[in-house]
Design a protein around this motif. Structure first.
Motif, short mmCIF file in Angstrom:
data_model
loop_
_atom_site.label_atom_id
_atom_site.label_comp_id
_atom_site.label_asym_id
_atom_site.label_seq_id
_atom_site.Cartn_x
_atom_site.Cartn_y
_atom_site.Cartn_z
N ALA A 126 -133.66 -24.78 50.45
CA ALA A 126 -133.04 -26.08 50.77
C ALA A 126 -133.99 -27.23 50.51
N HIS A 127 -135.31 -26.97 50.53
CA HIS A 127 -136.31 -27.98 50.20
C HIS A 127 -136.68 -27.95 48.71
N ARG A 128 -135.85 -27.27 47.89
CA ARG A 128 -136.06 -27.15 46.45
C ARG A 128 -137.38 -26.47 46.11
N GLY A 129 -137.76 -25.50 46.95
CA GLY A 129 -138.98 -24.75 46.72
C GLY A 129 -138.70 -23.28 46.45
N LYS A 130 -139.76 -22.51 46.39
CA LYS A 130 -139.65 -21.07 46.14
C LYS A 130 -140.52 -20.32 47.12
N ILE A 131 -140.11 -19.08 47.45
CA ILE A 131 -140.89 -18.20 48.32
C ILE A 131 -140.79 -16.79 47.76
N TRP A 132 -141.87 -16.09 47.74
CA TRP A 132 -141.86 -14.70 47.29
C TRP A 132 -143.02 -13.94 47.96
N ALA A 133 -142.93 -12.63 47.84
CA ALA A 133 -143.93 -11.76 48.44
C ALA A 133 -144.58 -10.92 47.36
N GLU A 134 -145.84 -10.56 47.60
CA GLU A 134 -146.59 -9.71 46.65
C GLU A 134 -147.68 -8.99 47.42
N ASN A 135 -148.22 -7.99 46.81
CA ASN A 135 -149.31 -7.24 47.41
C ASN A 135 -150.65 -7.72 46.86
N ARG A 136 -151.65 -7.74 47.75
CA ARG A 136 -153.01 -8.06 47.30
C ARG A 136 -153.69 -6.76 46.89
N LEU A 137 -154.04 -6.68 45.64
CA LEU A 137 -154.59 -5.45 45.09
C LEU A 137 -156.11 -5.55 45.00
N GLY A 138 -156.78 -4.41 45.28
CA GLY A 138 -158.23 -4.35 45.18
C GLY A 138 -158.67 -3.75 43.86
N PRO A 139 -159.95 -3.58 43.69
CA PRO A 139 -160.46 -2.97 42.45
C PRO A 139 -160.12 -1.49 42.39
N VAL A 140 -160.16 -0.95 41.20
CA VAL A 140 -159.84 0.47 41.00
C VAL A 140 -160.94 1.33 41.67
N ASN A 141 -160.48 2.32 42.47
CA ASN A 141 -161.43 3.20 43.16
C ASN A 141 -161.87 4.36 42.27
#
Length: 577
Positions: free
Chosen positions: A543-558
């Motif tokens: 309604a405020h002409r914006g966007k919202i989304w979710a994502e995962n924070r990924l770490g370095p390869v183990n």
């Protein structure tokens, strides 16, 4: 034979369809207005041309000048070419025709100082020969303004009927003639004086005659009772500066009007052609306006009546005009309306489903409570009842908040919201209360202190969005950890990131978590969350002409070649002021 019949029917059907289209177009109110207004402007233009015709004024001036030249020739010939016989003037008509103004064929000294009367018997043949081809009226007055000769009274080869004027006509004009006279009078009158016939004794009543008897040439333009323009001139009949009379020439009643009428008829012909072209162009213009507007109105009416499941509004967006803008607006409005209707229907179904679960559990517990045989069973049933009541209360509160959200956002005015101040306040409140979680909140702003973090919107609802995200992050974080908020200024947007150190979000749930009543909290008991918090947050941000989304924070390869998930991140992007 059947093929021939079909061959005739096709053009007939086409002509019938074309006729129906033009009939519908003709009876359109918008078409009538366009045609009427265009014709009204054309009529006003033609009327002003007819009324203020420069051709008429120029014609009158030219006619007056020609009459003055003609009168000077005749008057000079009468005075300068006469012979004296017993105190009278004798004129040779054949010799007179060869003279130019100011020329004589006698010795001027012979007549010097001679006072002579004008003999009508001598002048009449000359006057008849000079006046008859010109279709003008000539009158000669003596020095006292008495009529001597009138060309209307001449007949034969020079006989004279003295003083008697033609009797007035006793025929009364009919209705059509009266109307024509009224129109002609209105067109010609202006500020012209009315022409009246004066008696033979009253020549001085004509202004031009009076001035000519004083030795001046003069002209006048008048209008008679029939609305016809009369141009008259008068010049003195004089010999060696001695005025012996006045010669008055005037046009016939319809002389000038016939030429003006011919010019006006030509203008009316041009008007008729222009009117036809104007009507055709107006109909074509109306067809590009009235037709699309009618189709849009019919489609809007079908949308109101809901004749079909989903009515398609005609697409005229390819037109770069107001009709194209109207079509696009109606299509967008209709799509939003259908989407809103579908959302309400889905919301009602979801609410019904979500309310039935606690109600069913509550009903079972209430029905089983009288059958409990010991206190432990009764206590467990009362706990279930209390849990379901709290769940219903939470669901009803969240459903009420979600249902009135759109109306509240539309009703309240938008104002600048300082996100730096809002986030600082929210962080302080969250760290003080912690809302049942032993998880703190850190905040950080990227950019200079002077950077503006202001967005247009509703501060209470934006506060609710960030609160929902922080609470959600705290609920998935381990005790003692931190929820981190980062606010930064992009080119034209304000971006807010909320990070936690929880288990992250399943890949297939990254989009579903914003659905209504969706919840995935294995670590919490069933019914502890309504599943509307993130859905409401998304609704507010959009309604405020914006966007919202979710994502995962990924770490370095183990060491095992896997990419670990360090937590979840919610991103809110809003347009900056």
């Amino acid at each position: 034979m059947v093929n021939e019949t079909r061959g005739w029917q096709r053009p007939l059907n086409w002509l019938r369809s074309l006729r129906q289209y033009f009939v519908a177009l003709t009876f359109s109110s918008l078409t009538r207005r366009i045609v009427s207004l265009n014709l009204l402007g054309l009529v006003a233009l033609v009327t002003s041309i007819l009324y203020l015709s420069q051709f008429r004024a120029g014609l009158i001036d030219a006619r007056a000048q020609s009459l003055l030249v003609q009168a000077e020739i005749i008057a000079g010939a009468i005075a300068a070419s006469a012979t004296v016989e017993t105190n009278t003037i004798t004129i040779d008509p054949d010799r007179l025709l060869d003279l130019k103004p100011g020329e004589t064929y006698g010795a001027p000294d012979e007549m010097a100082g001679l006072d002579f009367p004008i003999n009508p018997e001598r002048v009449a043949p000359v006057l008849r020969r000079l006046i008859s081809p010109t279709k003008t009226r000539a009158r000669i007055y003596d020095r006292d303004g008495v009529l001597i000769l009138d060309s209307r009274s001449l007949y034969g080869r020079g006989d004279v009927l003295r003083f008697e004027l033609p009797p007035p006509s006793t025929d009364k004009p009919g209705f059509a003639e009266k109307a024509a006279i009224a129109v002609r009078t209105w067109l010609n009158r202006g500020d012209l004086p009315l022409y009246r016939e004066l008696g033979p004794e009253n020549g001085n009543g004509y202004q031009e005659v009076a001035q000519s008897l004083d030795g001046l040439k003069s002209s006048m333009v008048r209008i008679n009772e029939r609305g016809e323009v009369i141009v008259s001139v008068a010049v003195p009949v004089q010999r060696f500066r001695a005025v012996h009379g006045s010669l008055m020439l005037s046009t016939q009643g319809d002389d000038i009007d016939q030429m003006v009428t011919a010019e006006r008829l030509a203008i009316l012909k041009v008007f008729a052609v222009a009117a036809v072209v104007m009507i055709v162009l107006s109909l074509l213009l109306a067809s590009t306006i009235a037709g699309p507007v009618r189709r849009l109105a019919d489609s809007a009416e079908r949308v109101r009546r809901r004749i079909r499941t989903r009515v398609e509004i005609p697409d005229f967006t390819s037109r770069r005009d107001e009709i194209g803008h109207l079509s696009g607006a109606l299509r967008d409005m209709t799509d939003a309306l259908y989407n809103r209707i579908e959302a309400i229907e889905t919301f009602a179904a979801d609410v019904s489903h979500e309310l039935k679960n606690p109600l069913t559990s509550l009903r079972s517990a209430v029905e089983t409570l009288p059958l409990a045989k010991n206190e432990n069973s009764r206590g467990r049933l009362l706990a279930v009842i209390e849990h379901d009541v709290r769940r219903l209360d939470r669901l009803i509160s969240d459903i009420s908040d979600a249902s009135r959200l759109d109306a509240e956002l539309q009703r309240n005015d938008v104002a600048p919201v300082d996100m730096r101040r809002l986030l600082t306040t929210l962080t302080g409140v969250a760290n003080e209360t912690k809302l049942g979680h032993d998880v703190g909140v850190d905040i950080r702003f990227e950019g200079a202190f002077s950077d503006s973090f202001s967005v247009p919107g509703h501060d209470s609802r934006l506060f609710q969005v960030i609160t929902n995200l922080v609470t959600n992050a705290q609920s998935f974080s381990t005790p003692g950890s931190k929820v981190r908020i980062l606010c930064r200024r992009l080119k034209t947007d304000i971006e807010i990131l909320v990070d936690d150190d929880g288990p992250g979000i399943e890949p297939d749930a990254l989009e579903r978590i914003f659905e209504r009543f969706y919840t995935d909290r294995p670590h919490q008991g069933f019914g502890q969350n309504s599943g509307l918090g993130l859905s409401i947050s998304q609704q507010i941000v959009e309604a405020h002409r914006g966007k919202i989304w979710a994502e995962n924070r990924l770490g370095p390869v183990n060491d095992e070649g896997e990419i670990p998930v360090n937590g979840a991140r919610f991103v809110v992007r809003l347009p900056a002021t």
